[in-house]
Scaffold this motif. Structure first.
Motif, PDB file in Angstrom:
ATOM      1  N   LEU A  18     -13.575   1.040   6.623  1.00  0.00           N
ATOM      2  CA  LEU A  18     -12.914   2.009   7.065  1.00  0.00           C
ATOM      3  C   LEU A  18     -11.556   1.649   6.526  1.00  0.00           C
ATOM      4  CD1 LEU A  18     -12.064   0.529  11.013  1.00  0.00           C
ATOM      5  CD2 LEU A  18     -12.160   2.980  10.099  1.00  0.00           C
ATOM      6  N   MET A  19     -11.356   0.533   5.271  1.00  0.00           N
ATOM      7  CA  MET A  19     -10.432   0.942   4.453  1.00  0.00           C
ATOM      8  C   MET A  19     -10.071   1.944   3.399  1.00  0.00           C
ATOM      9  SD  MET A  19      -7.605  -1.316   5.054  1.00  0.00           S
ATOM     10  CE  MET A  19      -6.953  -1.533   3.192  1.00  0.00           C
ATOM     11  N   ILE A  20     -11.951   1.759   2.664  1.00  0.00           N
ATOM     12  CA  ILE A  20     -11.775   2.439   1.773  1.00  0.00           C
ATOM     13  C   ILE A  20     -11.659   4.358   2.124  1.00  0.00           C
ATOM     14  CG2 ILE A  20     -13.670   4.026   0.552  1.00  0.00           C
ATOM     15  CD1 ILE A  20     -14.914   1.322   0.792  1.00  0.00           C
ATOM     16  N   GLY A  21     -11.758   4.647   3.361  1.00  0.00           N
ATOM     17  CA  GLY A  21     -11.267   6.015   4.143  1.00  0.00           C
ATOM     18  C   GLY A  21      -9.742   5.948   4.406  1.00  0.00           C
ATOM     19  N   LEU A  22      -9.210   4.950   4.621  1.00  0.00           N
ATOM     20  CA  LEU A  22      -7.732   5.289   5.364  1.00  0.00           C
ATOM     21  C   LEU A  22      -7.085   5.401   4.131  1.00  0.00           C
ATOM     22  CD1 LEU A  22      -7.896   2.347   7.955  1.00  0.00           C
ATOM     23  CD2 LEU A  22      -7.502   5.181   8.043  1.00  0.00           C
ATOM     24  N   VAL A  23      -7.728   4.863   3.136  1.00  0.00           N
ATOM     25  CA  VAL A  23      -6.662   4.476   1.653  1.00  0.00           C
ATOM     26  C   VAL A  23      -6.853   6.063   0.957  1.00  0.00           C
ATOM     27  CG1 VAL A  23      -6.664   3.151  -0.709  1.00  0.00           C
ATOM     28  CG2 VAL A  23      -6.528   2.176   1.676  1.00  0.00           C
ATOM     29  N   LEU A  24      -8.119   6.750   0.775  1.00  0.00           N
ATOM     30  CA  LEU A  24      -8.558   7.730   0.318  1.00  0.00           C
ATOM     31  C   LEU A  24      -7.811   8.964   0.997  1.00  0.00           C
ATOM     32  CD1 LEU A  24     -11.839   6.981  -0.482  1.00  0.00           C
ATOM     33  CD2 LEU A  24      -9.951   7.340  -2.038  1.00  0.00           C
ATOM     34  N   GLY A  39      -8.406  18.277  -0.229  1.00  0.00           N
ATOM     35  CA  GLY A  39      -7.418  17.865   0.614  1.00  0.00           C
ATOM     36  C   GLY A  39      -7.096  18.557   2.084  1.00  0.00           C
ATOM     37  N   GLY A  40      -8.354  19.099   2.769  1.00  0.00           N
ATOM     38  CA  GLY A  40      -8.764  19.323   3.717  1.00  0.00           C
ATOM     39  C   GLY A  40      -8.235  18.747   4.579  1.00  0.00           C
ATOM     40  N   ILE A  41      -8.724  17.590   4.445  1.00  0.00           N
ATOM     41  CA  ILE A  41      -9.266  16.677   5.734  1.00  0.00           C
ATOM     42  C   ILE A  41      -7.426  15.613   5.834  1.00  0.00           C
ATOM     43  CG2 ILE A  41      -9.655  13.997   6.386  1.00  0.00           C
ATOM     44  CD1 ILE A  41     -12.392  14.762   4.920  1.00  0.00           C
ATOM     45  N   ALA A  42      -6.747  15.110   4.928  1.00  0.00           N
ATOM     46  CA  ALA A  42      -5.851  15.071   4.900  1.00  0.00           C
ATOM     47  C   ALA A  42      -4.536  15.370   5.246  1.00  0.00           C
ATOM     48  CB  ALA A  42      -5.502  14.420   3.051  1.00  0.00           C
ATOM     49  N   SER A  43      -4.740  16.903   5.193  1.00  0.00           N
ATOM     50  CA  SER A  43      -3.833  17.914   5.418  1.00  0.00           C
ATOM     51  C   SER A  43      -3.321  17.772   7.005  1.00  0.00           C
ATOM     52  CB  SER A  43      -3.912  19.471   5.208  1.00  0.00           C
ATOM     53  OG  SER A  43      -5.262  19.446   5.627  1.00  0.00           O
ATOM     54  N   LEU A  55      -0.756   6.547  10.220  1.00  0.00           N
ATOM     55  CA  LEU A  55      -1.207   6.473   9.009  1.00  0.00           C
ATOM     56  C   LEU A  55      -1.691   5.076   8.696  1.00  0.00           C
ATOM     57  CD1 LEU A  55      -4.351   7.347   7.441  1.00  0.00           C
ATOM     58  CD2 LEU A  55      -3.161   8.201   6.475  1.00  0.00           C
ATOM     59  N   SER A  56      -0.469   4.814   8.373  1.00  0.00           N
ATOM     60  CA  SER A  56      -0.149   3.916   7.443  1.00  0.00           C
ATOM     61  C   SER A  56       0.169   2.259   8.097  1.00  0.00           C
ATOM     62  CB  SER A  56       1.453   4.104   6.938  1.00  0.00           C
ATOM     63  OG  SER A  56       1.838   4.435   5.838  1.00  0.00           O
ATOM     64  N   ARG A  57       0.741   2.110   9.580  1.00  0.00           N
ATOM     65  CA  ARG A  57       0.560   1.161  10.886  1.00  0.00           C
ATOM     66  C   ARG A  57      -1.348   1.391  11.151  1.00  0.00           C
ATOM     67  NH1 ARG A  57       4.875   3.370  14.752  1.00  0.00           N
ATOM     68  NH2 ARG A  57       6.196   3.107  13.781  1.00  0.00           N
ATOM     69  N   GLY A  61      -3.069  -2.377  10.142  1.00  0.00           N
ATOM     70  CA  GLY A  61      -3.829  -3.389  11.101  1.00  0.00           C
ATOM     71  C   GLY A  61      -5.705  -3.122  10.314  1.00  0.00           C
ATOM     72  N   VAL A  62      -5.900  -1.913   9.757  1.00  0.00           N
ATOM     73  CA  VAL A  62      -7.729  -2.975   9.410  1.00  0.00           C
ATOM     74  C   VAL A  62      -6.872  -3.850   8.568  1.00  0.00           C
ATOM     75  CG1 VAL A  62      -9.015  -1.206   8.133  1.00  0.00           C
ATOM     76  CG2 VAL A  62      -7.976  -0.554   9.594  1.00  0.00           C
ATOM     77  N   ALA A  63      -6.520  -3.601   7.419  1.00  0.00           N
ATOM     78  CA  ALA A  63      -6.273  -4.828   6.088  1.00  0.00           C
ATOM     79  C   ALA A  63      -5.783  -5.921   6.944  1.00  0.00           C
ATOM     80  CB  ALA A  63      -4.504  -3.928   5.427  1.00  0.00           C
ATOM     81  N   ILE A  64      -5.685  -5.544   8.056  1.00  0.00           N
ATOM     82  CA  ILE A  64      -4.926  -7.277   8.390  1.00  0.00           C
ATOM     83  C   ILE A  64      -5.961  -8.050   9.319  1.00  0.00           C
ATOM     84  CG2 ILE A  64      -3.797  -8.883   9.726  1.00  0.00           C
ATOM     85  CD1 ILE A  64      -1.317  -6.846   9.672  1.00  0.00           C
ATOM     86  N   ALA A  65      -7.105  -6.880   9.286  1.00  0.00           N
ATOM     87  CA  ALA A  65      -8.345  -7.667  10.246  1.00  0.00           C
ATOM     88  C   ALA A  65      -9.463  -7.505   9.619  1.00  0.00           C
ATOM     89  CB  ALA A  65      -8.883  -6.777  11.450  1.00  0.00           C
ATOM     90  N   TRP A  66      -9.257  -7.289   7.927  1.00  0.00           N
ATOM     91  CA  TRP A  66      -9.828  -7.917   6.766  1.00  0.00           C
ATOM     92  C   TRP A  66      -9.958  -8.782   6.376  1.00  0.00           C
ATOM     93  CZ3 TRP A  66      -8.857  -7.321   1.369  1.00  0.00           C
ATOM     94  CH2 TRP A  66     -10.037  -8.010   0.726  1.00  0.00           C
TER      95      TRP A  66
END
Length: 81
Positions: A18-24, A39-43, A55-57, A61-66
């Motif tokens: 999840l972190m890899i996907g979210l950061v990208l 940029g189709g997914i991010a736009s 998205l930052s939140r 949250g995922v980073a804290i769980a990690w």
């Protein structure tokens, strides 16, 4: 205790992916990986400041769980084994 260790490993792997996907998906300051793939997914997600904030939140949250899963796995390894 083995079940708890297994669950924590599953959480660790899931949060890693999840972190890899979210950061990208995050908007870059310059030409980032999202620009490479068009940029189709991010736009759609980043069309507003609210979307970027959410998205930052989620990323935090995922980073804290990690991080918590790593700490708990370390404590279990140190004190149980």
């Amino acid at each position: 205790m083995q079940i708890l260790t297994t669950v924590l490993w599953v959480i660790l792997v899931a949060t890693n992916l999840l972190m890899i996907g979210l950061v990208l998906v995050h908007r870059g300051r310059g030409g980032g990986i999202t620009d490479v793939f068009g940029g189709g997914i991010a736009s759609g997600i980043q069309s507003s400041a609210v979307g970027e904030r959410n998205l930052s939140r989620i990323t935090w949250g995922v980073a804290i769980a990690w991080a918590m899963s790593i700490v708990l796995l370390g404590l279990i390894t140190k004190y149980v084994n």
